[in-house]
Design an enzyme around this catalytic site. Structure first.
Site, PDB file in Angstrom:
ATOM      1  N   ARG A  65      46.232  29.833  34.588  1.00  0.00           N
ATOM      2  CA  ARG A  65      47.180  30.389  35.570  1.00  0.00           C
ATOM      3  C   ARG A  65      48.591  29.985  35.263  1.00  0.00           C
ATOM      4  O   ARG A  65      49.622  30.114  35.870  1.00  0.00           O
ATOM      5  CB  ARG A  65      46.959  30.019  37.048  1.00  0.00           C
ATOM      6  CG  ARG A  65      45.570  30.457  37.562  1.00  0.00           C
ATOM      7  CD  ARG A  65      45.330  31.622  37.648  1.00  0.00           C
ATOM      8  NE  ARG A  65      44.168  32.049  38.349  1.00  0.00           N
ATOM      9  CZ  ARG A  65      43.430  33.188  38.028  1.00  0.00           C
ATOM     10  NH1 ARG A  65      43.758  34.044  37.413  1.00  0.00           N
ATOM     11  NH2 ARG A  65      42.072  33.456  39.107  1.00  0.00           N
ATOM     12  N   ASN A  95      45.632  36.557  30.796  1.00  0.00           N
ATOM     13  CA  ASN A  95      46.482  37.277  32.040  1.00  0.00           C
ATOM     14  C   ASN A  95      47.287  36.217  32.749  1.00  0.00           C
ATOM     15  O   ASN A  95      47.087  36.209  33.936  1.00  0.00           O
ATOM     16  CB  ASN A  95      45.197  37.957  32.704  1.00  0.00           C
ATOM     17  CG  ASN A  95      44.334  36.974  33.519  1.00  0.00           C
ATOM     18  OD1 ASN A  95      44.266  35.833  32.969  1.00  0.00           O
ATOM     19  ND2 ASN A  95      43.695  37.343  34.504  1.00  0.00           N
ATOM     20  N   ASP A 153      41.138  40.296  29.128  1.00  0.00           N
ATOM     21  CA  ASP A 153      40.391  39.864  30.413  1.00  0.00           C
ATOM     22  C   ASP A 153      41.118  40.431  31.652  1.00  0.00           C
ATOM     23  O   ASP A 153      42.409  40.006  31.961  1.00  0.00           O
ATOM     24  CB  ASP A 153      40.094  38.565  30.307  1.00  0.00           C
ATOM     25  CG  ASP A 153      38.904  38.160  31.463  1.00  0.00           C
ATOM     26  OD1 ASP A 153      37.931  38.925  31.378  1.00  0.00           O
ATOM     27  OD2 ASP A 153      39.429  37.136  32.185  1.00  0.00           O
ATOM     28  N   HIS A 180      36.039  42.319  28.508  1.00  0.00           N
ATOM     29  CA  HIS A 180      35.874  42.336  30.172  1.00  0.00           C
ATOM     30  C   HIS A 180      35.584  43.625  30.181  1.00  0.00           C
ATOM     31  O   HIS A 180      36.357  44.589  29.909  1.00  0.00           O
ATOM     32  CB  HIS A 180      36.962  41.734  30.798  1.00  0.00           C
ATOM     33  CG  HIS A 180      37.213  42.008  32.324  1.00  0.00           C
ATOM     34  ND1 HIS A 180      37.200  41.146  33.226  1.00  0.00           N
ATOM     35  CD2 HIS A 180      37.005  43.429  32.894  1.00  0.00           C
ATOM     36  CE1 HIS A 180      37.026  41.927  34.247  1.00  0.00           C
ATOM     37  NE2 HIS A 180      36.907  43.204  34.147  1.00  0.00           N
ATOM     38  N   ASN A 279      34.708  39.194  39.670  1.00  0.00           N
ATOM     39  CA  ASN A 279      34.479  40.439  39.089  1.00  0.00           C
ATOM     40  C   ASN A 279      33.691  39.895  37.542  1.00  0.00           C
ATOM     41  O   ASN A 279      34.541  39.226  36.874  1.00  0.00           O
ATOM     42  CB  ASN A 279      35.732  41.100  39.017  1.00  0.00           C
ATOM     43  CG  ASN A 279      35.795  42.354  38.458  1.00  0.00           C
ATOM     44  OD1 ASN A 279      34.753  42.916  38.062  1.00  0.00           O
ATOM     45  ND2 ASN A 279      36.753  42.878  38.020  1.00  0.00           N
ATOM     46  N   ASP A 306      34.152  31.613  33.646  1.00  0.00           N
ATOM     47  CA  ASP A 306      35.194  32.391  34.230  1.00  0.00           C
ATOM     48  C   ASP A 306      35.704  31.791  35.271  1.00  0.00           C
ATOM     49  O   ASP A 306      35.960  32.298  36.367  1.00  0.00           O
ATOM     50  CB  ASP A 306      34.446  33.687  34.831  1.00  0.00           C
ATOM     51  CG  ASP A 306      35.420  34.659  35.064  1.00  0.00           C
ATOM     52  OD1 ASP A 306      36.700  34.605  34.557  1.00  0.00           O
ATOM     53  OD2 ASP A 306      35.158  35.644  35.604  1.00  0.00           O
ATOM     54  N   HIS A 310      42.153  30.372  42.891  1.00  0.00           N
ATOM     55  CA  HIS A 310      42.896  30.955  43.634  1.00  0.00           C
ATOM     56  C   HIS A 310      43.360  30.071  44.702  1.00  0.00           C
ATOM     57  O   HIS A 310      42.702  29.231  45.329  1.00  0.00           O
ATOM     58  CB  HIS A 310      42.510  32.312  44.336  1.00  0.00           C
ATOM     59  CG  HIS A 310      42.221  33.411  43.402  1.00  0.00           C
ATOM     60  ND1 HIS A 310      43.379  34.020  42.671  1.00  0.00           N
ATOM     61  CD2 HIS A 310      41.111  33.789  42.699  1.00  0.00           C
ATOM     62  CE1 HIS A 310      42.961  34.840  41.865  1.00  0.00           C
ATOM     63  NE2 HIS A 310      41.211  34.662  41.876  1.00  0.00           N
ATOM     64  N   GLY A 325      37.390  36.152  41.927  1.00  0.00           N
ATOM     65  CA  GLY A 325      37.279  35.000  41.270  1.00  0.00           C
ATOM     66  C   GLY A 325      36.846  33.709  41.759  1.00  0.00           C
ATOM     67  O   GLY A 325      37.230  33.436  42.987  1.00  0.00           O
TER      68      GLY A 325
END
Ligand SMILES: [Zn+2]
Length: 426
Positions: A65, A95, A153, A180, A279, A306, A310, A325
């Site tokens: 993150r 990402n 991804d 992905h 996901n 994975d 959050h 996630g």
């Protein structure tokens, strides 16, 4: 500085060793593997009786993150969480904001990791600029800067021609493509697996075909380009069948499965709780069983997390609106041990293959081995330590897990990176 790890069961698929050995670490490297009865003096002696001593775990799939979403996780907290899970190496997905899509960003990540991370960070670069799916990123440049793989991804590159060009670039640069698999046109607003549970909760479904169509495409592209393809977080029974067929065809295809997909099914979703939203989604029992079998038989060669932290407020929005996630760094080993090893579906040796030696080979890094002379990245695991998962105790900033309160057996009690103890069970 020397360190002697005494009395443990050394499990190292890279050398085929599985037995009682003492491990001597000197100057950050494995200096000697000694028969148990051979004693030798060292600055620090660690009693590993009753424990597994294994090459540090390697997670091919995490989300740190940072940069951009430091309220969810940082390189520092994500690496600490991984260390607590027995991991000594992790691959953060690109990402972030900005996206890791240039040699400069890869270098930035490595520099920041050198300052903040307690374990090794192996960057994954994006396939396209900004993960916009329009223009290829500088794949050769990112590989040169230290990226071990490329991935879009979070989504798939839907432009097949562009993706194929990216695969050819990756092949030329000698790095792996991590896929992905999700058909963007087909997924719509899907939040849970298509079926009775999604219907009951009134949310749109994600069919297996959303994943399977792109999995098939990517395998075919790997065949035509010859690139090394690694399929991320496989969740369907047909993905296992396709990986098996690809291998029979001699293709360079590998695949990972995440603990939530081999432990849970859609039937475990208790209600509108977004800690069950990820996901790809939790699937049907037939899918879960096929994934377990695929792992048992070695068709699926890697277990990855994975890890997707959050903020609690984001996950409180309910299944329809919350982001996808769950966190995984601090639960993956315990879940693997509890659901696969202690049930006889995976030997401890095969577990170490799936969680360390094969992941190292998939991204081509000189890790995942405790042969003499190798860098001393080591996890010490107590296979019989029983405890209850308590998310409030996580080092990760993310507490979003469906496994809170689960009673599990098996825990990393010490993690060593380059001969330094970076985590020790209190
Ligand atoms: Zn993904």
């Amino acid at each position: 500085m020397s360190l002697l790890i005494k009395g443990g069961r050394l499990i190292d698929p890279s050398t085929g060793r599985d037995g009682l050995f003492n491990v001597l670490v000197q100057d950050g490297k494995v200096a000697a593997i000694l028969p148990q009865e051979e004693s030798i003096s060292a600055d620090v002696v660690i009693d590993a009786a009753g424990c597994y001593v294994v090459p540090g775990l390697i997670d091919l799939h995490v989300h740190l993150r940072e940069p951009g979403f430091e309220y969810k996780e940082t390189i520092k907290t994500g690496s600490m969480a991984a260390a607590r899970g027995g991991y000594t190496s992790i691959c953060p997905m690109p990402n972030t904001k900005p996206v890791i899509d240039s040699p400069e960003m890869v270098r930035w990540l490595l520099d920041k990791a050198k300052e903040d991370a307690v374990i090794n960070i192996w960057p994954v670069g994006a396939v396209t600029l900004g993960q916009q799916g329009k223009e290829l990123a500088d794949i050769a440049g990112m590989a040169k800067a230290g990226a071990v793989a490329i991935s879009e991804d979070g989504k798939s590159v839907m432009d097949t021609k562009l993706y194929k060009e990216g695969m050819l670039e990756a092949k030329k640069a000698g790095i792996t493509v991590m896929a992905h698999c999700e058909d963007k046109c087909l997924v719509g607003q899907g939040a849970l697996n298509a079926g009775p549970v999604a219907d009951r909760l009134g949310v749109a479904g994600i069919g297996n075909d959303v994943e399977d169509i792109i999995t098939a495409r990517d395998i075919l592209l790997s065949k035509s380009t010859g690139c090394k393809l690694h399929l991320c977080h496989c969740s369907t029974k047909d993905s296992v069948a396709m990986v098996q067929a690809a291998k029979a065809d001699g293709l360079c295809v590998s695949a990972e499965v995440c603990p939530h997909h081999f432990t849970l099914t859609q039937d475990d979703i208790p209600g509108d709780d977004a800690n069950y939203k990820m996901n790809p989604p939790l699937r049907a029992k037939a899918d879960r069983d096929a994934l377990v079998e695929g792992l048992s038989e070695g068709i699926m060669e890697a277990i990855s997390t994975d890890h997707a932290p959050h903020h609690a407020d984001e996950k409180a929005r309910g299944i329809a609106k919350a982001p996808f996630g769950i966190v995984g760094s601090e639960t993956a080993l315990a879940l693997t041990m509890t659901y696969l090893v202690h049930t006889g579906k995976l030997t401890p040796y095969a577990m170490v293959e799936r969680m360390s030696s094969r992941p190292a080979q998939i991204i081509g890094i000189d890790r995942g081995s405790l042969a003499e002379g190798k860098i001393a990245d080591i996890a010490i695991i107590d296979p019989d330590r029983e405890y209850v998962i308590d998310s409030s105790d996580f080092a990760s900033l993310g507490k979003n897990t469906p496994f809170n309160g689960y009673k599990v057996r098996g825990k990393a009690i010490m993690t060593i990176v380059g001969g330094e103890i970076v985590y020790e069970e209190r």
